[in-house]
Design an enzyme around this catalytic site. Sequence first.
Site, PDB file in Angstrom:
ATOM      1  N   LYS A 119       0.812  -1.216   0.000  1.00  0.00           N
ATOM      2  CA  LYS A 119       0.000   0.000   0.000  1.00  0.00           C
ATOM      3  C   LYS A 119       0.844   1.263   0.000  1.00  0.00           C
ATOM      4  O   LYS A 119       0.400   2.305  -0.474  1.00  0.00           O
ATOM      5  CB  LYS A 119      -0.951   0.006   1.196  1.00  0.00           C
ATOM      6  CG  LYS A 119      -1.979  -1.089   1.077  1.00  0.00           C
ATOM      7  CD  LYS A 119      -3.234  -0.803   1.833  1.00  0.00           C
ATOM      8  CE  LYS A 119      -4.286  -1.796   1.413  1.00  0.00           C
ATOM      9  NZ  LYS A 119      -5.441  -1.857   2.267  1.00  0.00           N
ATOM     10  N   LYS A 214      -5.161  -8.552  -6.175  1.00  0.00           N
ATOM     11  CA  LYS A 214      -6.456  -8.904  -5.592  1.00  0.00           C
ATOM     12  C   LYS A 214      -7.442  -7.758  -5.821  1.00  0.00           C
ATOM     13  O   LYS A 214      -7.031  -6.603  -5.940  1.00  0.00           O
ATOM     14  CB  LYS A 214      -6.314  -9.233  -4.098  1.00  0.00           C
ATOM     15  CG  LYS A 214      -6.057  -8.038  -3.227  1.00  0.00           C
ATOM     16  CD  LYS A 214      -6.335  -8.329  -1.759  1.00  0.00           C
ATOM     17  CE  LYS A 214      -6.275  -7.007  -0.998  1.00  0.00           C
ATOM     18  NZ  LYS A 214      -6.950  -6.990   0.264  1.00  0.00           N
ATOM     19  N   LYS A 217     -10.794  -2.600  -2.364  1.00  0.00           N
ATOM     20  CA  LYS A 217     -11.638  -1.409  -2.193  1.00  0.00           C
ATOM     21  C   LYS A 217     -10.877  -0.150  -2.570  1.00  0.00           C
ATOM     22  O   LYS A 217     -11.446   0.819  -3.009  1.00  0.00           O
ATOM     23  CB  LYS A 217     -12.065  -1.275  -0.718  1.00  0.00           C
ATOM     24  CG  LYS A 217     -13.016  -2.347  -0.260  1.00  0.00           C
ATOM     25  CD  LYS A 217     -13.685  -1.952   1.043  1.00  0.00           C
ATOM     26  CE  LYS A 217     -12.882  -2.243   2.283  1.00  0.00           C
ATOM     27  NZ  LYS A 217     -12.865  -3.640   2.688  1.00  0.00           N
TER      28      LYS A 217
HETATM   29  P1  TYM Z   1     -10.548  -5.474   4.711  1.00  0.00           P
HETATM   30  O1  TYM Z   1     -11.646  -4.563   5.110  1.00  0.00           O
HETATM   31  O2  TYM Z   1      -9.503  -4.989   3.772  1.00  0.00           O
HETATM   32  O3  TYM Z   1     -11.157  -6.756   4.110  1.00  0.00           O
HETATM   33  C1  TYM Z   1     -12.214  -7.421   4.773  1.00  0.00           C
HETATM   34  C2  TYM Z   1     -12.094  -8.902   4.562  1.00  0.00           C
HETATM   35  O4  TYM Z   1     -12.205  -9.189   3.159  1.00  0.00           O
HETATM   36  C3  TYM Z   1     -11.123  -9.997   2.757  1.00  0.00           C
HETATM   37  N1  TYM Z   1     -10.805  -9.627   1.378  1.00  0.00           N
HETATM   38  C4  TYM Z   1     -10.890 -10.465   0.331  1.00  0.00           C
HETATM   39  N2  TYM Z   1     -11.231 -11.743   0.256  1.00  0.00           N
HETATM   40  C5  TYM Z   1     -11.218 -12.315  -0.980  1.00  0.00           C
HETATM   41  N3  TYM Z   1     -10.879 -11.659  -2.108  1.00  0.00           N
HETATM   42  C6  TYM Z   1     -10.524 -10.338  -2.062  1.00  0.00           C
HETATM   43  N4  TYM Z   1     -10.183  -9.689  -3.174  1.00  0.00           N
HETATM   44  C7  TYM Z   1     -10.522  -9.674  -0.799  1.00  0.00           C
HETATM   45  N5  TYM Z   1     -10.225  -8.418  -0.379  1.00  0.00           N
HETATM   46  C8  TYM Z   1     -10.402  -8.404   0.953  1.00  0.00           C
HETATM   47  C9  TYM Z   1      -9.989  -9.659   3.731  1.00  0.00           C
HETATM   48  O5  TYM Z   1      -9.065 -10.705   3.858  1.00  0.00           O
HETATM   49  C10 TYM Z   1     -10.737  -9.477   5.024  1.00  0.00           C
HETATM   50  O6  TYM Z   1     -10.956 -10.716   5.671  1.00  0.00           O
HETATM   51  N6  TYM Z   1      -7.436  -5.524   8.456  1.00  0.00           N
HETATM   52  C11 TYM Z   1      -8.743  -5.990   8.070  1.00  0.00           C
HETATM   53  C12 TYM Z   1      -9.860  -5.453   8.936  1.00  0.00           C
HETATM   54  C13 TYM Z   1      -9.631  -5.684  10.386  1.00  0.00           C
HETATM   55  C14 TYM Z   1      -9.746  -6.907  11.075  1.00  0.00           C
HETATM   56  C15 TYM Z   1      -9.430  -6.623  12.440  1.00  0.00           C
HETATM   57  C16 TYM Z   1     -10.068  -8.187  10.679  1.00  0.00           C
HETATM   58  C17 TYM Z   1      -9.287  -4.727  11.292  1.00  0.00           C
HETATM   59  N7  TYM Z   1      -9.153  -5.283  12.543  1.00  0.00           N
HETATM   60  C18 TYM Z   1      -9.410  -7.625  13.395  1.00  0.00           C
HETATM   61  C19 TYM Z   1     -10.065  -9.188  11.675  1.00  0.00           C
HETATM   62  C20 TYM Z   1      -9.726  -8.893  12.999  1.00  0.00           C
HETATM   63  C21 TYM Z   1      -8.961  -5.522   6.652  1.00  0.00           C
HETATM   64  O7  TYM Z   1      -8.379  -4.603   6.189  1.00  0.00           O
HETATM   65  O8  TYM Z   1      -9.896  -6.110   6.023  1.00  0.00           O
END
Ligand code: TYM
Length: 349
Positions: A119, A214, A217
């Site tokens: 990032k 991947k 967002k």
């Molecule tokens: P975030 O918001 O980027 O993504 C949320 C979840 O979606 C999954 N994901 C995907 N899965 C499949 N294909 C994709 N292209 C794809 N893009 C995203 C991510 O693996 C995630 O499971 N850091 C985390 C949010 C977070 C969190 C936490 C999660 C903050 N604190 C504590 C668990 C526990 C995140 O950025 O997810």
Amino acid sequence: MDKKVILTGLRANNDLHIGNYFGALMPIVDMAHNRADDYDINLFVPDLHSFTTPIDHKQLYAQTLHNLKLFVAAGLPLDHPNIHLYRQSFVPAHSELTWILDCFSGFGQLQRMTQFKDKSKDLDNSDNPEAAISVGLFNYPVLMAADILLYDASYIPVGDDQTQHIEFARDIAQRMNSKFSEIFIVPKSVTEQHEFFGHDQGLRIKDLVDPLKKMSKSAASSKGVVFLGDDPKDAAEKIMSATTDSVGTINFDSANQPGITNLLTLLALLRQEPQENINAEWVGKSRYGDLKKTLATAMEQFLEGFQTRLASVNEGLLLSKLESDEKLINAVANAKLLTVQKAVGLRQK
Ligand code: TYM
């Protein structure tokens, strides 16, 4: 909360896309249905994580509520007493624990985090906060560790892009436990997480324009990303213009045909059929256009159905669930914070 905890979060810096839906939202909703009798399930919107890269702050509050509605539209039951729904910033202990954990986290380890490296590639080192790598982006895994350790969570269903952050949370819990006696439950290892959740882990939907990346967002262009709020017809068009290859035959082979493989993966998910069935139908054929058309139609129908369910979510019910859960969650988080404050000498033992 007296059961083992399963915890996860989805950021709200933008509408969720189908990668989030199939990689995270659906597995979470299924898991909540199957496990809520035996586990406490914490689902939260990590709104403080949302602006580690620049966002439109005018949208954030509404976006957070919108994303919670997506959970409900995807089938999350609001009436189960073991399912807890909350917003990270409504529980100040997350930020306080982050600072404490910061002081026990190595700069080098954080610098090696893959997501940070990825990032920060598009950002610079200037003093302009709109373009520069923020300290928040660097610190992201520490806040995520606090999210997890505050509740002694054992299982954390996430996509495989987040597993390095889970390992980091384990490291820091182990480090603090050995320095200050046992204060945290160490989350299960990634292998144990995979065993627990089965096939749902590790799915990674790719960007339609650049299938080596991947779906994200925060992608620079939305042409390769199908958002849950996209007009179904526009989404179908995005599928029709997806990047493929010049091989000329359909194969399920992510190394050599990542675009086509992504399309086959999406079709299996939308049809809720095993990948083998879809592959049996398509592998060996040569008309990429037919595959795209079939997928585009499936995507259009899926989005129409989902958006209808979303429009009928009862907002009043959701808000009253948030209010009562955030009260409970604050009590749990504050108790753990006090244990840590005592351990590090901020409060009398
Ligand atoms: P975030 O918001 O980027 O993504 C949320 C979840 O979606 C999954 N994901 C995907 N899965 C499949 N294909 C994709 N292209 C794809 N893009 C995203 C991510 O693996 C995630 O499971 N850091 C985390 C949010 C977070 C969190 C936490 C999660 C903050 N604190 C504590 C668990 C526990 C995140 O950025 O997810």
